[in-house]
Write an enzyme that holds these catalytic residues in place. Structure first.
Site, mmCIF file in Angstrom:
data_model
loop_
_atom_site.group_PDB
_atom_site.id
_atom_site.type_symbol
_atom_site.label_atom_id
_atom_site.label_comp_id
_atom_site.label_asym_id
_atom_site.label_seq_id
_atom_site.Cartn_x
_atom_site.Cartn_y
_atom_site.Cartn_z
ATOM 1 N N SER A 109 5.761 21.395 80.154
ATOM 2 C CA SER A 109 5.040 20.151 80.397
ATOM 3 C C SER A 109 4.913 19.350 79.097
ATOM 4 O O SER A 109 5.911 18.917 78.542
ATOM 5 C CB SER A 109 3.694 20.485 81.045
ATOM 6 O OG SER A 109 3.069 19.335 81.549
ATOM 7 N N ASP A 159 7.290 18.155 92.276
ATOM 8 C CA ASP A 159 6.418 17.921 91.119
ATOM 9 C C ASP A 159 5.722 16.566 91.243
ATOM 10 O O ASP A 159 6.382 15.524 91.253
ATOM 11 C CB ASP A 159 7.263 17.987 89.833
ATOM 12 C CG ASP A 159 6.406 18.048 88.572
ATOM 13 O OD1 ASP A 159 5.270 17.534 88.603
ATOM 14 O OD2 ASP A 159 6.872 18.601 87.571
ATOM 15 N N HIS A 190 4.524 21.186 89.755
ATOM 16 C CA HIS A 190 4.502 21.156 88.295
ATOM 17 C C HIS A 190 4.279 22.559 87.718
ATOM 18 O O HIS A 190 4.720 22.853 86.608
ATOM 19 C CB HIS A 190 3.404 20.197 87.813
ATOM 20 C CG HIS A 190 3.603 19.752 86.399
ATOM 21 N ND1 HIS A 190 4.684 18.986 85.998
ATOM 22 C CD2 HIS A 190 2.876 19.981 85.270
ATOM 23 C CE1 HIS A 190 4.599 18.747 84.692
ATOM 24 N NE2 HIS A 190 3.515 19.349 84.226
HETATM 25 C C1 MLT Z 1 2.537 14.724 79.139
HETATM 26 O O1 MLT Z 1 1.519 14.080 78.985
HETATM 27 O O2 MLT Z 1 3.212 15.211 78.215
HETATM 28 C C2 MLT Z 1 2.976 14.909 80.558
HETATM 29 O O3 MLT Z 1 2.344 13.983 81.367
HETATM 30 C C3 MLT Z 1 2.731 16.261 81.048
HETATM 31 C C4 MLT Z 1 1.302 16.679 80.906
HETATM 32 O O4 MLT Z 1 0.942 17.154 79.859
HETATM 33 O O5 MLT Z 1 0.534 16.548 81.873
#
Ligand code: MLT
Length: 218
Positions: A109, A159, A190
């Protein structure tokens, strides 16, 4: 006491009785994670690798991240660039401190997004990357050569944070720059499933059996 090298982090050496060597893994957690989060996953995916795991320095409502965002999926690009170079400096210092070869990133992520940013902005820092649920973090004007750099993208068909088109766009961008990109599509969202872990383990093992011609270390 171990030096922090600019980031709170944990370092786990490769097991002493490891029969074969594998690239060290750089573990990059998701939003709200920390330096301990991905140690288990890293060991599961890469049983004989050394593990280097920094904690993101940005706090969002108390939750560590690797760079600032303005909203969900909307990144503060100035901060992203700065944080990417800062993380690259940490990686160089940690390689020297622990005598490591170039690292393979394993990011989830937000951690996958900064790993992708390292590939795009800091050529030669990573030997490759396993990107779990990444987005396109930034589209730099000047491409550089990622020839032969192995990248696995693990994307979720359901996701809600990363639409499938976004994963495809990242794969396409990295391929245009010469990276050797594989994509694993999980039926899930996700969060990671067992299939993602299996795909990453298999991809890494396959890569070790036939290492690519990587650009030489800077
Ligand atoms: C981010 O902010 O890098 C992406 O949206 C993934 C997350 O951290 O939720």
């Amino acid at each position: 006491m171990a030096r922090d090298l600019g980031f709170i982090h944990r370092f786990v050496p490769a097991p002493r009785d490891a029969e074969r060597s594998a690239p060290p893994l750089l573990l990059l957690h998701g939003t709200g994670g920390n330096e301990s989060d991905l140690l288990g996953l890293g060991r599961e995916i890469a049983p004989v690798s050394a593990l280097l795991s920094p904690r993101g320095k940005v706090l969002e409502n108390g939750m560590p991240r690797f760079f600032r965002r303005l909203a969900e999926g909307v990144f503060d690009l100035e901060d992203l660039v700065l944080r990417t170079h800062e993380l690259a400096a940490f990686i160089r210092a940690a390689r020297e401190e622990h005598g490591l070869e170039r690292l393979m990133a394993l990011g989830f992520s937000n951690g996958a997004n900064i790993a992708a940013s390292l590939l795009l902005l800091e050529p030669g820092t990573l030997a490759g990357a396993i990107l779990l649920r990444p987005m396109v973090p930034i589209e730099p004007d000047a491409p550089h050569d990622l020839a032969g750099t192995p990248v696995l993208i693990a994307a979720g068909r359901q996701d809600p944070i990363v639409p499938p088109g976004e994963s495809e766009r990242l794969a396409e961008l990295l391929r245009r720059w010469g990276a050797d990109v594989s994509v694993h599509w999980s039926p899930g969202g996700h969060g990671l499933g067992e299939d993602d872990i299996e795909a990453a383990r298999e991809w890494l093992t396959r890569g070790l059996a036939s290492p690519p011609d990587l650009p030489s270390s800077p």
